[in-house]
Design a protein around this motif. Structure first.
Motif, short mmCIF file in Angstrom:
data_model
loop_
_atom_site.label_atom_id
_atom_site.label_comp_id
_atom_site.label_asym_id
_atom_site.label_seq_id
_atom_site.Cartn_x
_atom_site.Cartn_y
_atom_site.Cartn_z
N VAL A 252 109.01 52.97 13.38
CA VAL A 252 108.65 53.08 14.85
C VAL A 252 109.33 54.39 15.45
O VAL A 252 110.42 54.77 15.53
N ASP B 36 114.84 52.00 23.53
CA ASP B 36 114.71 53.28 23.14
C ASP B 36 113.67 53.88 24.03
O ASP B 36 112.41 53.50 24.34
N PHE C 200 111.36 49.03 21.22
CA PHE C 200 110.10 49.59 21.72
C PHE C 200 109.38 48.77 22.60
O PHE C 200 108.82 49.32 23.61
N ASP D 235 116.80 42.69 22.56
CA ASP D 235 116.47 44.06 21.98
C ASP D 235 115.25 44.38 22.08
O ASP D 235 114.25 43.60 21.43
N GLY E 65 109.45 42.60 21.07
CA GLY E 65 108.87 43.29 19.97
C GLY E 65 109.69 43.44 18.71
O GLY E 65 110.61 44.39 18.71
N VAL F 71 110.61 44.63 14.75
CA VAL F 71 110.17 45.44 14.17
C VAL F 71 109.03 45.37 13.13
O VAL F 71 108.14 46.32 12.92
N CYS G 13 120.24 46.38 12.66
CA CYS G 13 121.25 46.83 13.63
C CYS G 13 122.26 45.93 14.53
O CYS G 13 123.24 46.07 14.65
N GLY H 188 120.44 55.87 20.88
CA GLY H 188 119.36 54.95 20.31
C GLY H 188 119.54 53.50 20.38
O GLY H 188 120.64 53.06 21.00
N GLY H 189 118.40 52.70 19.93
CA GLY H 189 118.82 51.45 20.02
C GLY H 189 119.87 50.50 19.38
O GLY H 189 120.41 49.55 19.98
N SER H 190 120.42 51.14 18.23
CA SER H 190 121.57 50.60 17.57
C SER H 190 122.65 50.54 18.25
O SER H 190 123.22 49.85 18.44
N HIS I 189 113.07 57.03 22.96
CA HIS I 189 112.39 58.07 21.72
C HIS I 189 111.16 57.33 20.99
O HIS I 189 111.00 57.90 20.00
N LYS I 190 110.95 56.07 21.38
CA LYS I 190 109.88 55.14 20.50
C LYS I 190 108.84 55.19 21.58
O LYS I 190 107.93 56.19 21.46
N ASN J 254 122.41 48.27 21.45
CA ASN J 254 122.72 46.90 21.11
C ASN J 254 124.23 46.67 20.74
O ASN J 254 124.78 45.74 21.30
C1 LIG Z 1 114.21 50.91 16.11
C2 LIG Z 1 114.80 49.63 16.40
C3 LIG Z 1 116.24 49.47 16.76
C4 LIG Z 1 117.26 50.65 16.36
O1 LIG Z 1 117.05 51.54 17.18
P1 LIG Z 1 117.37 53.22 16.92
O2 LIG Z 1 116.86 53.98 18.10
O3 LIG Z 1 116.72 53.42 15.66
O4 LIG Z 1 119.04 53.26 16.59
C5 LIG Z 1 116.64 48.27 16.92
N1 LIG Z 1 115.69 47.22 17.23
C6 LIG Z 1 114.21 47.41 16.97
C7 LIG Z 1 113.52 46.09 17.33
C8 LIG Z 1 113.88 48.48 16.77
O5 LIG Z 1 112.47 48.68 16.63
#
Ligand SMILES: *Cc1c(COP(=O)(O)O)cnc(C)c1O
Length: 491
Positions: free
Chosen positions: A95, A304, A278, A275, A248, A250, A195, A152-154, A306-307, A157
């Motif tokens: 993603v 995020d 995206f 979470d 959403g 992954v 993550c 970012g998402g990691s 950036h997604k 979270n």
């Molecule tokens: C991409 C993603 C993450 C991690 O986010 P990063 O920005 O890559 O650290 C966590 N959860 C989901 C559902 C993701 O798609």
């Protein structure tokens, strides 16, 4: 006593003595960059890095600089052509967002002033506060909620789970740690991003503190199974404190039933974290918003930019409903970071009080400039466009006798395969893995893969503002072409 000698030297800096050459090179870089984006559609989406190029990354550190012109030409020869390709109109891997032209400008400006956005009395602080206010309003969070931009998402979270632990566990975890305490438990579906487990491990809870709850045929968490597991764990003396819901996933873009989970967590006194890395931005699409009902009731949300907001790397966000809980998890008063009544240390907010990070890039700038320049409605239209395109792709796959849709596609993630029902499962999987490799190596496009119920899936995650319908037609055609060819070779 030895006499201190003051050296009689000419002092140097990293700036040029004469700015002419740098100015010319920056102008050229701007021209080259615009050329790169303007011609991207005609370039291969991705290409493998030849061995000879890989070897060029092995020399030792130059003791004497090679100069800017030589360095820039190495960048153009060795780096620029070998990107993973996520800026390209036919990139749909993992993603990943494309980035934006406004983001190019923001990156230049960010590097120019080189703000450390830790807080302080500087415009960067006010920009980030405004961006956070905008993001709260998008997600339906109250204006007095808290939040912070992260890499970012990691990390978003991790940050939320750490706040949840300090807020919901009824003893002094921050002071005493969790030694000697009952096992703390976090719950999330089997489709949850890894993550979340990393976060649980980093927090020192141990991987067994994350319960993986089963999903149904739609890849949504089974709320009854969740309730049964929590009840059993409580009976066994464990201490449930948090449920992580997906907005959403992954693999397939599935959205857990957020409203039902909010009801359940409210009854049980559990922290509800979402979470939405995206998927949370699907709230901007009127036809998908209802899937996310209950998002606004969460205690925290990670997502995020950036997604699915197409922002340049890296920028994610965590929102926390309770400002007190957020602050209580990270604030640590110290003399060298005291806020003062006047001067530079008089800040409306000190972001280090809300995050493990102290020094931080001014990542709010690109978000602020993008939202101002394009307007939120533009992003809403692009997200709706991506969802429409994904529906179109799913329907083309369903219509095609040689292709099979492998999972429901509620948002922007489409999983499919080339059908070969006369072959054994492992041979079918192998065939599709080779089709994927052909598609990627041909440069035609870049889906990636996952495995769903034991079946190898060619996976498209569409967070691409440059894609057009014809790009998905090209993907369908390439899949069928390579599938047919590889089948013939097998015979
Ligand atoms: C991409 C993603 C993450 C991690 O986010 P990063 O920005 O890559 O650290 C966590 N959860 C989901 C559902 C993701 O798609």
């Amino acid at each position: 006593m030895r006499e201190l000698k003051i050296a009689d030297t000419k002092e140097e800096s990293l700036d040029p003595q004469d700015w002419t050459e740098l100015r010319a090179l920056l102008h050229r870089a701007v021209d080259d960059s615009i050329e790169y984006l303007a011609k991207l559609r005609d370039q291969p989406c991705w290409q493998p890095i030849p061995d000879a190029i890989q070897k060029r990354f092995t020399g030792s550190i130059p003791r004497d600089g090679e100069g800017l012109a030589a360095t820039y030409s190495d960048y153009q020869a060795l780096v620029a052509p070998y990107a993973i390709g996520n800026a390209h109109p036919r990139f749909w891997g993992w993603v990943m967002g494309n980035g934006t032209p406004v983001g190019m400008l923001a990156a230049l400006l960010e590097a120019t002033t080189n703000c450390n956005a830790a807080g302080f009395q500087q415009a960067a602080t006010f920009v980030e506060v405004q961006v956070l206010d905008w993001l709260k309003s998008i997600m339906g969070f109250p204006a007095d909620a808290s939040g912070v931009l992260v890499s970012g998402g990691s990390i978003a979270n991790l940050t939320a789970l750490n706040v949840a632990r300090f807020a919901r566990v009824p003893f002094e975890v921050r002071q005493e740690g969790t030694q000697g305490a009952p096992r703390l438990m976090v719950y999330a579906s089997t489709e949850t991003h890894n993550c979340v487990q990393k976060a649980v491990e980093i927090m020192g809870l141990g991987a067994n503190s994350l319960a993986h709850v089963a999903v149904d045929a739609e890849y949504q968490i089974d709320v009854a199974a969740l309730a049964a597991r929590v009840a059993a764990d409580k009976k066994a003396g464990k201490m449930p404190f948090c449920v992580v819901a997906n907005a959403g996933t992954v693999n397939t873009g599935a959205i857990d039933p957020l409203d039902a989970l909010a009801d359940y967590c409210e009854r049980e006194g559990l922290w509800l974290h979402v979470d939405g890395a995206f998927g949370a931005f699907a709230v901007l699409d009127p036809s998908s918003k209802n899937l996310l009902r209950g998002l606004e009731r969460a205690d925290s949300i990670a997502f995020d930019l950036h997604k699915w907001m197409y922002q340049p790397y890296d920028v994610g966000c965590v929102l926390i409903r309770s400002r007190d809980a957020h602050r209580a998890a990270f604030t640590l008063p110290t003399s060298y970071l005291t806020k003062l009544e006047r001067g530079m240390a008089k800040a409306p907010i000190f972001f280090a009080d809300y995050s493990p990070e102290l020094s931080r890039s001014f990542r709010a700038l690109k978000v602020w400039m993008n939202l101002k320049a394009y307007g939120l409605d533009k992003f809403a239209r692009l997200i709706a466009q991506n969802i429409d395109q994904s529906r179109y792709l799913a329907s083309e796959i369903e219509r095609h006798p040689k292709l099979e849709l492998l999972a429901p596609a509620p948002l922007n993630v489409v999983n499919f395969c080339y059908r070969a029902p006369h072959l054994e499962r492992t041979t079918q999987n192998d065939l599709n893995s080779r089709i994927l490799a052909e598609i990627q190596e041909s440069g035609i496009g870049a889906p990636t893969s996952t495995v769903l119920n034991g079946r190898f899936a060619i996976r498209v995650a569409n967070t691409n503002h440059r894609s057009r319908r014809e790009d998905f037609d090209a993907l369908v055609a390439a899949t069928v072409k390579y599938g047919d060819e590889l089948l013939v070779v097998r015979r």
